[in-house]
Design a protein around this motif. Structure first.
Motif: not given
Length: 272
Positions: A90-99
């Motif tokens: 949650r704190d490191t990445f972003y985008g649809k992959e996090v979902f």
């Protein structure tokens, strides 16, 4: 929010199928950390190359990419990949992959915690037609668990009631809590706000919902108004901070993944 991935789409319907070479194979360790790679700040999923003989189950598809979960107990290492906690993701990445990671974690935890029947203690089997674990001895069926919870934006004039948890997430938040047996969402709102802050509320109205795989939740967002002067009597076991904050002084969370942050932002920018 985390689920806002349009034009991409998460296809969560269950399919009984075998893993192929170009599919994603997700691996969690016993602590719930997930094996991931990183390239230029972007999250990279491990493929199934060389591991298709391992025990796995289909999870979902993200657009046309299929995701499987390894059901092996042994920890797996892969060059260039490391194990991340869900909070680190949650704190490191972003985008649809996090979902995708959050949703996979939700299902991993369900599979990990339901290996034996709660009625007769027999080993559970994977059903071939739907996502359910079935007991071959007594016929008991266990479906994925989803915990209903509320997020509450309490308003008093031009102020919003902000909180910070005593433990865990350290940024600004709203009053939140799980729905109890025999309770409506609206009753949960009133009870949680009273328990955590001592504030009575009125005019409870629904805002939005959000799947939150980190805690196997479905979050339901509500706004309401303080009924009375809004004097705060904070539950110090739950919270370390609870204050009325003016619209312009609200400090948002560091990313836009959560329903909580969207609700705070909507009030701050007066777009409700």
């Amino acid at each position: 929010m985390i689920q806002d991935i349009y034009p991409s789409k998460l296809h969560n319907e269950y399919i009984s199928c075998e893993i192929k070479e170009d599919d994603v194979l997700l691996v969690f360790d016993k602590e719930g950390k997930i094996l991931l790679g990183e390239s230029g700040g972007a999250l990279v999923f491990p493929d199934s190359s060389g591991r298709m003989d391992r025990h796995s189950v289909y999870l979902f598809s993200l657009d046309d990419k299929r995701f499987f979960l390894s059901l092996e107990d042994e920890e797996y290492q892969k060059t260039g990949f490391s194990y991340y906690s869900i909070r680190e993701v949650r704190d490191t990445f972003y985008g649809k992959e996090v979902f995708a990671v959050f949703t996979a974690y939700h299902l991993w935890k369900w599979y990990a915690e339901n290996k034996y029947c709660g009625k007769c203690s027999s080993a559970l089997c994977h059903d071939e037609k739907e996502r359910v674990l079935r007991c071959p001895e007594c016929g008991n069926m266990i479906y994925p668990r989803i915990n209903p919870a509320v997020i509450v934006g309490v308003v008093c004039g031009d102020c919003l009631l902000l909180t910070r948890y005593r433990r865990g997430y350290g940024h600004n938040a709203l009053v939140a809590g799980f729905t109890e047996i025999g309770e409506t969402f609206e009753e949960t709102v009133a009870r949680e706000v009273m328990e955590e802050t001592g504030v009575k509320v009125k005019n409870i109205r629904y805002y939005k919902s959000q799947p939150w795989g980190m805690a196997q939740d479905i979050l339901t967002g509500f706004f309401c108004e303080a009924d009375g002067d809004g004097e705060i009597h904070m539950d110090e076991n739950e919270l370390k901070y609870a204050e009325w904050v003016k619209r312009e002084d609200i400090v948002l969370q560091p990313n836009d993944l959560s329903l909580t942050n969207e609700m705070m932002k909507a009030f701050k920018e007066n777009t409700l």
